[in-house]
Design an enzyme around this catalytic site. Structure first.
Site, PDB file in Angstrom:
ATOM      1  N   SER A 127       0.808  -1.216   0.000  1.00  0.00           N
ATOM      2  CA  SER A 127       0.000   0.000   0.000  1.00  0.00           C
ATOM      3  C   SER A 127       0.843   1.270   0.000  1.00  0.00           C
ATOM      4  O   SER A 127       0.486   2.262  -0.642  1.00  0.00           O
ATOM      5  CB  SER A 127      -0.941   0.007   1.209  1.00  0.00           C
ATOM      6  N   HIS A 178       0.677   4.698   4.440  1.00  0.00           N
ATOM      7  CA  HIS A 178      -0.192   5.262   3.409  1.00  0.00           C
ATOM      8  C   HIS A 178       0.115   6.749   3.191  1.00  0.00           C
ATOM      9  O   HIS A 178       0.330   7.197   2.050  1.00  0.00           O
ATOM     10  CB  HIS A 178      -1.654   5.101   3.802  1.00  0.00           C
TER      11      HIS A 178
END
Length: 251
Positions: A127, A178
């Site tokens: 991610s 993230h």
């Protein structure tokens, strides 16, 4: 930019780095999750991220978590994101630069997590690297508007906003990875896009059957593109369903 018109074979030939990354993600997921008794368990625990182990010199754990995933939906989401948003950047940046950005943003996210994250926590997933790609698109939307049309800019903006919101809502999400993956991509974008122009990019990606690049061809193909989204979503759903059924039946 985000609609795939190629056949499977054409996709593999045109986007070798994206194809290889997706392949590695899926193979490692199946190996570590389904075939742990064949060495997958060892690979999983040797590669998963952990700040304590990094502090004791296992620096590869800043890299290997990028290729490991915690479950079917985790690997499916990241692989599908690569499938949709990776090809345009691979063609735009070139294979070497694209791979450098993907790995660099993922590693940067893990390094930041090493300093700011919970030292007791285990972490894994691509991610951070995927959000690094989103960071480059964000820079295009805000600064390099010549490289992305208004429809694609609106689409990627919505996806980024939803992604950031879900980052803070969903449990067990590496928020640091993230956010700092996104920041890293945006910071690298001015350097990696400095020599890219709209003309040079679209000259490389126009259809071979076209006489030249038509800047309005997206409007002419709107119905076709909407139908493509249906096929893409359906194919993704079938892929997830397939892996889920196999997981239930055999493992």
């Amino acid at each position: 930019m985000f609609i795939r018109n190629e056949s499977f074979g054409e996709f593999l030939r045109k986007y070798k780095v994206v194809s290889a990354l997706i392949f590695i993600n899926l193979v490692l997921y199946m190996w570590t999750d389904w075939f742990g008794f064949l060495g997958g368990d060892e690979i999983y625990w040797l590669g998963i991220g952990n700040n304590v182990y990094v502090a004791f010199g296992e620096y590869w754990r800043l890299v290997t978590p990028i290729f490991l995933h915690a479950g079917l939906m985790h690997v499916a989401f990241n692989s599908f994101s690569l499938f949709l948003f990776g090809p345009a950047l691979e063609r735009m940046l070139g294979r070497g630069t694209f791979l450098m950005v993907y790995l660099g943003t993922g590693i940067f996210a893990n390094v930041v997590y090493y300093f700011l994250g919970d030292p007791r926590a285990w972490h894994l997933g691509a991610s951070g690297a995927v959000y690094g790609l989103f960071g480059i698109y964000l820079y295009m939307v805000l600064v390099r508007k010549d490289l992305i049309n208004s429809q694609n800019a609106q689409l990627i903006t919505v996806i980024i906003v939803i992604g950031v919101i879900m980052t803070f809502i969903n449990p067990n999400i590496n928020i640091i990875a993230h956010i700092f993956g996104l920041i890293a991509g945006a910071l690298l974008a001015p350097l990696t896009l400095s020599k890219v122009t709209r003309e040079s990019y679209y000259q490389n990606v126009h259809d071979q059957d076209d006489v030249g690049f038509d800047p309005d061809r997206w409007k002419k193909r709107e119905r076709f593109r909407q139908a493509k989204w249906v096929y893409i979503a359906g194919g993704f759903g079938l892929m997830v369903l397939f892996f889920y059924v196999v997981d239930l039946i055999f493992f």
